[in-house]
Motif scaffolding. Structure first.
Motif, short mmCIF file in Angstrom:
data_model
loop_
_atom_site.label_atom_id
_atom_site.label_comp_id
_atom_site.label_asym_id
_atom_site.label_seq_id
_atom_site.Cartn_x
_atom_site.Cartn_y
_atom_site.Cartn_z
N ARG A 29 -1.06 17.79 14.93
CA ARG A 29 -1.21 18.81 13.89
C ARG A 29 -2.04 18.25 12.76
N GLN A 30 -2.65 19.14 11.99
CA GLN A 30 -3.46 18.68 10.88
C GLN A 30 -2.60 18.08 9.78
N GLU A 31 -3.13 17.05 9.17
CA GLU A 31 -2.47 16.35 8.07
C GLU A 31 -2.72 17.10 6.77
N SER A 32 -1.75 17.07 5.87
CA SER A 32 -1.95 17.66 4.55
C SER A 32 -2.50 16.61 3.59
N VAL A 33 -3.08 17.08 2.49
CA VAL A 33 -3.58 16.18 1.46
C VAL A 33 -2.42 15.36 0.89
N ALA A 34 -1.26 15.98 0.71
CA ALA A 34 -0.10 15.27 0.17
C ALA A 34 0.33 14.13 1.09
N GLU A 35 0.30 14.37 2.39
CA GLU A 35 0.69 13.30 3.33
C GLU A 35 -0.28 12.13 3.24
N HIS A 36 -1.56 12.44 3.12
CA HIS A 36 -2.57 11.37 2.99
C HIS A 36 -2.32 10.57 1.70
N SER A 37 -2.09 11.26 0.60
CA SER A 37 -1.89 10.56 -0.68
C SER A 37 -0.63 9.69 -0.65
N TRP A 38 0.43 10.21 -0.06
CA TRP A 38 1.65 9.42 0.04
C TRP A 38 1.40 8.16 0.87
N ARG A 39 0.73 8.31 2.01
CA ARG A 39 0.54 7.14 2.86
C ARG A 39 -0.47 6.17 2.26
N LEU A 40 -1.43 6.67 1.51
CA LEU A 40 -2.34 5.78 0.79
C LEU A 40 -1.54 4.93 -0.20
N ALA A 41 -0.60 5.55 -0.92
CA ALA A 41 0.23 4.79 -1.86
C ALA A 41 1.05 3.73 -1.13
N LEU A 42 1.56 4.07 0.03
CA LEU A 42 2.33 3.11 0.82
C LEU A 42 1.43 1.96 1.28
N LEU A 43 0.24 2.27 1.77
CA LEU A 43 -0.72 1.25 2.18
C LEU A 43 -1.06 0.35 0.99
N ALA A 44 -1.29 0.94 -0.17
CA ALA A 44 -1.63 0.17 -1.36
C ALA A 44 -0.48 -0.74 -1.80
N TRP A 45 0.74 -0.24 -1.68
CA TRP A 45 1.90 -1.04 -2.06
C TRP A 45 1.95 -2.33 -1.24
N MET A 62 -2.97 5.63 -9.32
CA MET A 62 -4.29 6.08 -8.86
C MET A 62 -4.20 6.71 -7.48
N CYS A 63 -3.45 6.07 -6.61
CA CYS A 63 -3.30 6.58 -5.24
C CYS A 63 -2.62 7.95 -5.24
N LEU A 64 -1.61 8.11 -6.07
CA LEU A 64 -0.88 9.38 -6.11
C LEU A 64 -1.74 10.52 -6.65
N PHE A 65 -2.62 10.23 -7.59
CA PHE A 65 -3.40 11.28 -8.25
C PHE A 65 -4.84 11.41 -7.73
N HIS A 66 -5.32 10.49 -6.92
CA HIS A 66 -6.75 10.43 -6.58
C HIS A 66 -7.30 11.71 -5.98
N CYS A 126 -8.15 1.11 -4.73
CA CYS A 126 -7.72 2.48 -4.41
C CYS A 126 -8.78 3.19 -3.58
N LYS A 127 -10.03 3.09 -3.99
CA LYS A 127 -11.13 3.76 -3.28
C LYS A 127 -11.28 3.22 -1.86
N GLU A 133 -7.25 4.28 4.91
CA GLU A 133 -6.13 5.12 5.35
C GLU A 133 -6.65 6.28 6.18
N THR A 134 -7.77 6.85 5.77
CA THR A 134 -8.37 7.95 6.53
C THR A 134 -8.71 7.49 7.94
N LEU A 135 -9.29 6.30 8.06
CA LEU A 135 -9.66 5.79 9.37
C LEU A 135 -8.44 5.44 10.22
#
Length: 187
Positions: A29-45, A62-66, A126-127, A133-135
């Motif tokens: 299923r397609q991912e939501s923007v919120a799911e991406h942002s959450w997992r980016l924050a987890l990756l960054a942590w 930054m990850c939460l709001f990017h 963050c960038k 995370e996208t990849l």
């Protein structure tokens, strides 16, 4: 911030749950923007451990709001996004930031300016992790969801953001290896 103002911000943030990205999940299923942002924050942590002295709270914020601009514009895949799209998103963010009550307006305006300038370690990380995370997500999705252009794009997307940083170069190499294996196995 009043409770009503807080609810208004939660309603805006809820759009990130509703707005789908180009990426797909491993369940198909397609991912939501919120799911991406959450997992980016987890990756960054987790990745922050490789950067002694980094301001972890700033990085996570930054990850939460990017991608907050996507609450206004929806997701536009990187390979389709134009400067006009970027300008529209910047204007939407500027309007949102100006409407926020103090001190949130000032704090987040400074944060978005820092992200845009890409001059601090937190902003650059963050960038770069946003791209990685996208990849990673893309590699987890079924190969049947990939567009033909993505077979090459997966090897080049985010390269500029990871070059010159030993940790990010290693992460990039590991992501590329998974991409190669996925393509070779046809999965």
């Amino acid at each position: 911030m009043t409770y009503r103002e807080l609810f208004d911000q939660m309603a805006l943030a809820e759009q990130l749950k509703c707005n789908l990205r180009h990426s797909w999940t491993s369940s198909g299923r397609q991912e939501s923007v919120a799911e991406h942002s959450w997992r980016l924050a987890l990756l960054a942590w987790f990745a922050a451990e490789a950067y002694p002295g980094i301001d972890r709270e700033k990085l996570l914020t930054m990850c939460l709001f990017h991608d907050m601009g996507e609450a206004f514009t929806g997701d536009i895949p990187a390979f389709s996004k134009t400067e006009t799209h970027e300008e529209i998103e910047r204007a939407a963010i500027a309007g949102w930031l100006a409407a926020l009550p103090a001190p949130f307006s000032q704090r987040l305006t400074a944060l978005f300016a820092e992200l845009e300038a890409q001059e601090t370690q937190e902003a650059r990380l963050c960038k770069a992790l946003d791209k990685m995370e996208t990849l990673i997500q893309h590699n987890e999705a079924p190969l049947s969801t990939w567009l033909p252009l993505e077979y090459q794009l997966n090897f080049t997307y985010g390269q500029a953001q990871t070059d010159g940083d030993p940790y990010l170069e290693g992460l990039r190499a590991a992501v590329n290896q998974v991409t190669r294996e996925k393509i070779d196995q046809g999965e």
